[in-house]
Design a protein around this motif. Sequence first.
Motif, PDB file in Angstrom:
ATOM      1  N   ASP A   1      88.505  20.707  42.341  1.00 25.01           N
ATOM      2  CA  ASP A   1      89.209  20.438  43.256  1.00 25.01           C
ATOM      3  C   ASP A   1      90.298  20.630  44.420  1.00 25.01           C
ATOM      4  N   ALA A   2      91.194  21.751  43.760  1.00 22.84           N
ATOM      5  CA  ALA A   2      92.478  22.306  44.053  1.00 22.84           C
ATOM      6  C   ALA A   2      91.545  23.756  44.889  1.00 22.84           C
ATOM      7  N   VAL A   3      90.678  24.535  44.377  1.00 26.42           N
ATOM      8  CA  VAL A   3      90.079  25.971  44.256  1.00 26.42           C
ATOM      9  C   VAL A   3      89.251  25.738  45.718  1.00 26.42           C
ATOM     10  N   ARG A   4      88.585  23.811  45.161  1.00 25.88           N
ATOM     11  CA  ARG A   4      86.969  23.678  46.270  1.00 25.88           C
ATOM     12  C   ARG A   4      88.087  23.137  47.614  1.00 25.88           C
ATOM     13  N   GLU A   5      88.519  22.938  47.756  1.00 28.05           N
ATOM     14  CA  GLU A   5      89.890  23.204  48.811  1.00 28.05           C
ATOM     15  C   GLU A   5      89.944  24.348  49.541  1.00 28.05           C
ATOM     16  N   ALA A   6      90.812  24.611  48.307  1.00 26.86           N
ATOM     17  CA  ALA A   6      91.600  26.338  49.442  1.00 26.86           C
ATOM     18  C   ALA A   6      90.472  27.020  49.736  1.00 26.86           C
ATOM     19  N   VAL A   7      88.878  27.118  48.993  1.00 25.93           N
ATOM     20  CA  VAL A   7      88.005  28.107  50.018  1.00 25.93           C
ATOM     21  C   VAL A   7      87.524  28.026  51.099  1.00 25.93           C
TER      22      VAL A   7
ATOM     23  N   LEU B   1      88.290  31.082  37.837  1.00 22.07           N
ATOM     24  CA  LEU B   1      88.928  29.835  38.328  1.00 22.07           C
ATOM     25  C   LEU B   1      90.430  29.894  38.430  1.00 22.07           C
ATOM     26  N   SER B   2      90.436  30.612  36.666  1.00 20.33           N
ATOM     27  CA  SER B   2      92.042  30.574  36.795  1.00 20.33           C
ATOM     28  C   SER B   2      92.936  31.866  36.447  1.00 20.33           C
ATOM     29  N   ASP B   3      91.685  32.807  37.483  1.00 16.65           N
ATOM     30  CA  ASP B   3      92.992  34.413  38.086  1.00 16.65           C
ATOM     31  C   ASP B   3      92.977  33.469  39.124  1.00 16.65           C
ATOM     32  N   PHE B   4      92.013  32.350  40.058  1.00 12.26           N
ATOM     33  CA  PHE B   4      91.912  32.378  41.604  1.00 12.26           C
ATOM     34  C   PHE B   4      93.044  31.805  41.797  1.00 12.26           C
ATOM     35  N   ARG B   5      93.300  30.367  40.774  1.00  4.99           N
ATOM     36  CA  ARG B   5      94.774  29.796  40.718  1.00  4.99           C
ATOM     37  C   ARG B   5      95.620  30.853  40.349  1.00  4.99           C
TER      38      ARG B   5
END
Length: 538
Positions: free
Chosen positions: A310-316, A351-355
Amino acid sequence: MRAAAIPSTVGALALTLASAPAAASAAPHGALPPTYSGPEAAGVRAAARDAAARGIRWQPCPAAEQLPVSAECGTVRVPVDYTRPDGEHISLTVSRARATGNPAEYQGPLVYNPGGPGGNAMNFPLYPKLGGLWKRLNARYDFIGYAPRGVGRSDPLSCQHPEAFLKGPNHAAQHPTWAVKQAMNRKAAAYAAGCAKAQPDRLRHYTTPNNARDLDVLRAALGQRGLNFMGVSYGTYIGSVYATLFPGHVRRLVLDSIVNPAPDNVWYQANLDQNVAFERRWEDWKTWVARHDDTYRLGRTARQVQASFDAVREAVDREPAGGTVGSKELVAAFLDTGYADATWAPYARALSDFRKGEPGPLIKVAAPDMKKAKKEENGNAVYNAVECQDAPWPRDWPRWDRDNTVTAAVAPFNTWSNAWMNLPCAYWKTESATPLDVRTAVGQLPPVLLVAATRDGATPYTGALETRRRLAGSSLVTERGAGNHGVSGGNRCMDAHIERYLFEGRTPGTDAECAARPAPKPGARQQPLPAPGMRAAR
């Protein structure tokens, strides 16, 4: 629901097969069983006779098909409307990889459909390069791929500009507001109008029964009394309908990852059920990622992994990854985890790398590939044309809103995205058909082999059980505790059943089970092959 790509292969436990009667002989060219009637019957007979006389003129494949020089291509003419066999026709493209083994063991052509609706099997001649089951089958069978009506170069259907269809970034609201819902309704209505404008006369003829009739014409063009057919996902619905319309023309029939053919399930309820099944697979993936938190650092529980996503979803949505990946593209990409375990490790790594501030792997798996825009838009157009035409859909938005709100409460990951994909059916410009009542009587069919996984997201396992009940003489082999969509060519136990059936006509007789394939290992970085199967919201 999505179309198939070349499957991957991994090992599993083998089971011993019991004997079943050999397949019954099939009817002559063009002959329809006495159970089949209707205004299309004479048209199918005429088209099959014509196809048998013409055959297929095999030639080197066009460069557009991207097939090796060993493959051959041709076309088969089918009527747009089987009630008017002398009217307008469509030329279906067909591909072939000749059998490679001992001529004394030759079994004939094996026709393949990978799913969709909108899937294209012209790449089936590539499958033997994978080795394993596919190489062994190609030793005894010609591999026949084809593009169904409207797909690929088979008089392709398009409902909007391809780049407009695929272009990102886009936002996917988890809790859509009234304004969002109204905007999506306007978009769906415009899309339906675009389809009607593109094919005003043909639109009502994109149906599964017509796909099954086309398949029988292809059988005749191949010079075969009986059809050998392997269908995956939506391809199983074509196969089930074919078995109902042409039971005397079936020689071997393998249905892999099976659509529920009950008339009240096609297609509105099927999509609601699919959302729930994908949510279960999404939980499977999150649980696996949490188990390997030492590798991915996305959370030690499924809930924590969801929070990371969800954090990545909000970020993109704040800043699209690579300028093209918003939340819609992110959700669409990670739906792949519901199709194939092979995606689990590389998608967790992305997903991990994006974080950690490395967006490259996520962009690689989620960014729209504009070079494929034409293909993707074509597949989506045929998907809507077939599903909207096959069966009645609710025409009132309050019904959609109520049903999808209830479903999203228990299956939030993909429900609204899937609703928007199917919503053009609420505004479709033709009158939908009544679904065929798929069923055969005892003795009408030779043995039929059904294979499925219990945790399949795209085609829930209940579809396999319903099909076994409706197709008398079918046997079901279950991959227990597994969720890969498309089980052929990846589980040695399943492959043994499929190979025995296609080579000898023998099924287990009663139902059988195979152990699930081993769970994937963490740490993989490579992008896996896409999973086969039904189209889901993209």
